[in-house]
Motif scaffolding. Structure first.
Motif, short mmCIF file in Angstrom:
data_model
loop_
_atom_site.label_atom_id
_atom_site.label_comp_id
_atom_site.label_asym_id
_atom_site.label_seq_id
_atom_site.Cartn_x
_atom_site.Cartn_y
_atom_site.Cartn_z
N MET A 136 0.82 -1.21 0.00
CA MET A 136 0.00 0.00 0.00
C MET A 136 0.85 1.26 0.00
N ALA A 137 2.04 1.20 0.60
CA ALA A 137 2.93 2.36 0.57
C ALA A 137 3.32 2.71 -0.86
N LEU A 138 3.48 1.70 -1.71
CA LEU A 138 3.78 1.94 -3.12
C LEU A 138 2.58 2.53 -3.85
N TYR A 139 1.40 1.98 -3.58
CA TYR A 139 0.20 2.44 -4.29
C TYR A 139 -0.18 3.86 -3.91
N LEU A 140 0.06 4.24 -2.64
CA LEU A 140 -0.34 5.57 -2.19
C LEU A 140 0.39 6.68 -2.95
N VAL A 141 1.57 6.39 -3.46
CA VAL A 141 2.32 7.40 -4.21
C VAL A 141 1.54 7.87 -5.43
N PHE A 142 0.73 7.01 -6.01
CA PHE A 142 0.01 7.34 -7.23
C PHE A 142 -1.37 7.94 -6.97
N THR A 143 -1.79 8.03 -5.73
CA THR A 143 -3.13 8.52 -5.43
C THR A 143 -3.10 10.01 -5.07
N ARG A 144 -4.23 10.66 -5.27
CA ARG A 144 -4.41 12.04 -4.82
C ARG A 144 -5.16 11.95 -3.49
N CYS A 145 -4.47 11.47 -2.48
CA CYS A 145 -5.11 11.13 -1.21
C CYS A 145 -5.22 12.31 -0.26
N GLY A 146 -4.92 13.52 -0.72
CA GLY A 146 -5.04 14.69 0.13
C GLY A 146 -6.20 15.58 -0.24
N GLN A 147 -7.19 15.07 -0.97
CA GLN A 147 -8.32 15.90 -1.40
C GLN A 147 -9.17 16.37 -0.23
N VAL A 148 -9.35 15.53 0.76
CA VAL A 148 -10.15 15.88 1.93
C VAL A 148 -9.40 15.43 3.18
N ARG A 154 -7.13 22.10 3.51
CA ARG A 154 -7.42 23.34 4.24
C ARG A 154 -6.69 24.52 3.60
N ARG A 155 -5.43 24.31 3.24
CA ARG A 155 -4.67 25.40 2.61
C ARG A 155 -5.29 25.80 1.27
N VAL A 385 -13.33 27.21 15.70
CA VAL A 385 -12.73 26.54 14.55
C VAL A 385 -13.69 26.62 13.39
N PRO A 386 -13.19 26.57 12.14
CA PRO A 386 -14.08 26.58 10.98
C PRO A 386 -14.85 25.29 10.89
N GLY A 387 -16.03 25.34 10.28
CA GLY A 387 -16.86 24.17 10.12
C GLY A 387 -16.31 23.22 9.07
N PRO A 388 -16.92 22.02 8.96
CA PRO A 388 -16.44 21.03 7.99
C PRO A 388 -16.71 21.45 6.57
N ARG A 389 -15.82 21.03 5.65
CA ARG A 389 -15.96 21.31 4.24
C ARG A 389 -16.46 20.09 3.51
N SER A 390 -17.13 20.30 2.41
CA SER A 390 -17.56 19.20 1.56
C SER A 390 -16.56 19.05 0.43
N PRO A 391 -16.44 17.83 -0.13
CA PRO A 391 -15.45 17.60 -1.19
C PRO A 391 -15.83 18.25 -2.50
N GLU A 392 -17.08 18.72 -2.61
CA GLU A 392 -17.49 19.34 -3.86
C GLU A 392 -16.86 20.70 -4.07
N GLU A 393 -16.33 21.30 -3.01
CA GLU A 393 -15.68 22.60 -3.19
C GLU A 393 -14.47 22.42 -4.09
N SER A 394 -14.36 23.26 -5.06
CA SER A 394 -13.38 23.05 -6.14
C SER A 394 -11.95 23.08 -5.64
N ALA A 395 -11.67 23.80 -4.58
CA ALA A 395 -10.28 23.92 -4.14
C ALA A 395 -9.73 22.59 -3.68
N ALA A 396 -10.55 21.79 -3.04
CA ALA A 396 -10.05 20.53 -2.49
C ALA A 396 -9.65 19.55 -3.57
N ASP A 397 -10.12 19.71 -4.78
CA ASP A 397 -9.80 18.79 -5.85
C ASP A 397 -8.44 19.04 -6.47
N ARG A 398 -7.75 20.10 -6.04
CA ARG A 398 -6.50 20.44 -6.68
C ARG A 398 -5.29 20.25 -5.77
N VAL A 399 -5.48 19.58 -4.63
CA VAL A 399 -4.38 19.49 -3.69
C VAL A 399 -3.66 18.16 -3.76
#
Length: 403
Positions: A136-148, A154-155, A385-399
């Motif tokens: 799984m450590a190898l596979y994670l390199v290819f994923t965009r696992c920081g979207q949410v 957050r940044r 603290v800020p409230g929770p974000r949904s994944p539909e917000e466009s910014a989260a798809d680019r991280v």
């Protein structure tokens, strides 16, 4: 356009337009990074015996083995104590960074290097979960696992909010500096001939490093919209392909385990579970093991149930309700294994692999509950603290490809 062509075009668009399963990939990231981090911290007092240059599996023995099987490990670049301590610390920090989702792409690469190096340094250390973590450590390199559920998300959300208010977004300085430092380190290792046990890992490291640089360069040019779209499509394809491989790997693990069990005479007569319960190595709670093994009926039900669940699971993916029921059963089984047999990290690794099949609605509710719990704790501490974000917000798809 006929129906098959329409379905094919929709499938291609779905695979290329977005990185699917943002919550599932985040759970896999958090689960495996957390499992490895807890293992490294628990074994910190014993790190010398497990992976140190003067441990029972000596540096020369490990060198001979890796020369034969061509396994990658950075711990054999030097037999000095300082190098070992620095690398172990780096592995801990990389796991923590991936867990939090800080510079996720770079953290995933460093996490992979830490996992491969430590596990290949001492191949006799592990309980089965290390094999899952290794892959799984190898596979994670290819994923965009920081979207949410990550600091990257957050940044990105903060930057998106600043653009919406037409405010100036400060330039990212940490990413380029990190990229330059790691490039210098990678170049030094390559030029000094440290990569002498195969080409796969060095090629992967250089490819990711070059890809990060290209992504940053294209992102700086507002006029380069088409190259940016192309890179985004490539990243989505890699992510979706890696997520499918992770799912297939989990199914393969259960299918092969179930079919091998069904061929064993102890599993056929329902007594296989009895024997490990009476081994000292797998009995942290002897009284509990004796209580469970006192009933032959319970032992037979557990043995037959384990085989049936493992063999049936890949086929239940065709039915969502049956899949969810078996997921619950398998997670309960691994939780019991963690307590009764004293294999917490094996169980955590397998539960994390199972989590890739959890429904998105459940994971979103789980995230909302965690966010509310965090808010209550913050209010008790006198902060907001800020409230929770949904994944539909466009910014989260680019991280996902952030350096």
């Amino acid at each position: 356009m006929n129906r098959p062509s329409l379905m094919l075009s929709r499938g291609v668009a779905r695979v290329t337009e977005a990185a699917l399963g943002p919550y599932q990939s985040a759970v896999v990231r958090i689960g495996f990074a957390g499992t490895w981090l807890l293992f490294l911290l628990r074994e910190f007092p014993h790190r010398q015996e497990l992976y140190g240059p003067s441990g029972p599996w000596g540096w020369n023995l490990a060198r001979q083995l890796t020369a034969d099987n061509h396994a990658f490990t950075a711990l054999l670049w030097s037999d000095g104590q300082l190098w070992f301590e620095c690398f172990y610390t780096l592995a801990v920090l990389a796991s923590a960074a991936l867990l939090l989702g800080w510079r996720t792409r770079t953290a995933s690469v460093l996490f992979m290097v830490g996992v491969l190096s430590l596990q290949n340094r001492s191949v006799f250390v592990g309980d089965g979960g290390d094999n899952v973590l290794h892959l799984m450590a190898l596979y994670l390199v290819f994923t965009r696992c920081g979207q949410v559920w990550s600091l990257d998300a957050r940044r990105a959300a903060q930057e998106e909010a600043a653009r919406a208010r037409e405010e100036r977004v400060p330039a990212d300085r940490v990413g380029p500096v990190l990229w330059a430092v790691l490039g210098a380190a990678l170049g030094t290792v390559t030029l000094t001939g440290r990569f002498d046990n195969g080409w796969l890992v060095p090629a992967l490291l250089w490819t990711v490093w070059a890809g990060l640089g290209l992504w940053w360069a294209v992102g700086r040019r507002a006029a380069w919209e088409q190259p940016r779209i192309l890179l985004d499509v490539v990243a989505n394809i890699l992510h979706n392909g890696a997520l499918v491989v992770i799912m297939a790997e989990a199914c393969l693990i259960y299918a092969t385990a179930g079919w091998y069990k069904i061929q064993g005479s102890r599993w056929q007569d329902g007594t296989a579970v009895y024997y490990p319960l009476h081994l000292d190595y797998f009995s942290p709670w002897p009284a509990l093991a004796d209580l469970m093994s006192s009933s032959g009926t319970i032992m037979m039900i557990v043995a037959y149930g384990t085989v049936m669940v493992q063999i049936a699971f890949p086929f239940t993916l065709l039915n969502r309700r049956a899949k969810n029921i078996l997921l619950v059963l398998m997670m309960i089984e691994h939780a019991v294994i963690a307590v009764v047999l004293g294999l917490p990290f094996f169980s955590l690794a397998m539960i994390t692999a199972d989590a890739v099949f959890l429904p998105t609605s459940f994971l979103r509710r789980l995230g909302d509950l965690a966010a509310r719990a965090r808010g209550r704790l913050a209010r008790r501490a006198g902060r907001t603290v800020p409230g929770p974000r949904s994944p539909e917000e466009s910014a989260a798809d680019r991280v996902g490809f952030t350096a």
